[in-house]
Design an enzyme around this catalytic site. Sequence first.
Site, PDB file in Angstrom:
ATOM      1  N   ASP A 165       0.982  -1.251   0.038  1.00  0.00           N
ATOM      2  CA  ASP A 165       0.132  -0.091  -0.133  1.00  0.00           C
ATOM      3  C   ASP A 165       0.877   1.161  -0.109  1.00  0.00           C
ATOM      4  OD1 ASP A 165       0.802  -0.749   2.642  1.00  0.00           O
ATOM      5  OD2 ASP A 165      -0.521   0.766   3.431  1.00  0.00           O
TER       6      ASP A 165
ATOM      7  N   GLU B  90      -0.011  -1.283   5.636  1.00  0.00           N
ATOM      8  CA  GLU B  90       1.077  -0.857   6.608  1.00  0.00           C
ATOM      9  C   GLU B  90       1.129   0.573   7.036  1.00  0.00           C
ATOM     10  OE1 GLU B  90       5.062   0.716   7.692  1.00  0.00           O
ATOM     11  OE2 GLU B  90       3.954   1.225   6.306  1.00  0.00           O
TER      12      GLU B  90
HETATM   13 ZN   LIG Z   1       6.862   2.321   3.671  1.00  0.00          ZN
END
Ligand SMILES: [Zn+2]
Length: 388
Positions: A76, A138
């Site tokens: 992401d 993340e």
């Molecule tokens: Zn990163």
Amino acid sequence: MAGPRPESLDLVRRLIAFDTTSRLSNLELIHFAADYLDRLGIRPVLVHDETGKKANLWATIGPEGPGGVVLSGHTDVVPVDGQPWDSDPFQVVERDGRLYGRGTSDMKSFIAVAMAYAAEMKQARLKEPIHFAFSYDEEVGCLGVHGLIDHLKANDIRPRLGVIGEPTEMRVVDAHKGGRSYVTTVTGLEQHSSARHRGVNAIEVAAELIGFLMQVQRDYESRRAPGAERFDPPFSTVQVGTIEGGTASNIVARCCTFRWEQRSLPGADPEEAQHRLSRYVATEVLPRMRHIHAEAEIETVLRGAVPPLVPEAGSPAEILVKSLVGSNATEAVSYATEAGIFQSAGVPVVVCGPGNIREAHKPNEWIELAQIAACEDFMARLIGRLSA
Ligand SMILES: [Zn+2]
């Protein structure tokens, strides 16, 4: 240094072209990566979230069996909303020895180079496996990787070490801060502003609480913990990111919400700010509010927690990666990564990847082609080291 190879550059372009802003699905990218590996005879496993709209990818190349080196990256990226980009963030533009695009540094180039070397990993006679661990979410609190760790535990997969390919300019990072993020909601009592003494102004209470948190911050700044000088800044931090509340200047505000975080040095109490705040709330603020309005409330909810990466001098991850990049130094960084989560799960890890964190999260994010080439060198040496 030769390179980068066309295959690496092509994969960077393709991965960047998937808009995997954390709020969106990452499945198109994951399916692309899975198909790519599948064509090489590598059989990836997808670990979906509960909605089925996002997935981690786990793939093992080389011999079945224990050990192995994890190459970990998140798929992401942070949003581009409101940022003044000079070109389409999801179309890589090459200019002056750099590639521009969202995720070029943070951190699709690492994933692309790992994929570009998958064919060689497959052909090499590896003595121990190389594992790919590509996660989702993340950037919104390292949410996705937990499902991946659960998958490893459920299948008794115990890698020997891991490399988190966040941008470090291929330097070896063995320590980072941990983080906890919170939402605090203050509920007071509405009143005509001319009668403020009969109301409880939630915005004013929130301002007091934020002032208290800033006192905690000043306390951090005055402390000097051992080893802290490796970090910039050399102390734990507290930061308020958003605030929202009230309806009009002539109404005593009933509600106010603010989001804040604590980032802690390894070894520091990660909950210190929250604990101090709740003591202050319970002993001083809430009694005063409830004197006027019995239902007044202050609630703080934990939204995310990422453990720090605690330095482990002489760990197998540090030894291997130092020798692969030809460095005998390690560094500490202040941003959090998935490294602490792998470490907590018993996998020794360091952070080492192409690109510079200074370019991350900004408009016109870029990576130097030389960084991609340096990451290729790393992959080639890793294959050589693990081969029979
Ligand atoms: Zn990163």
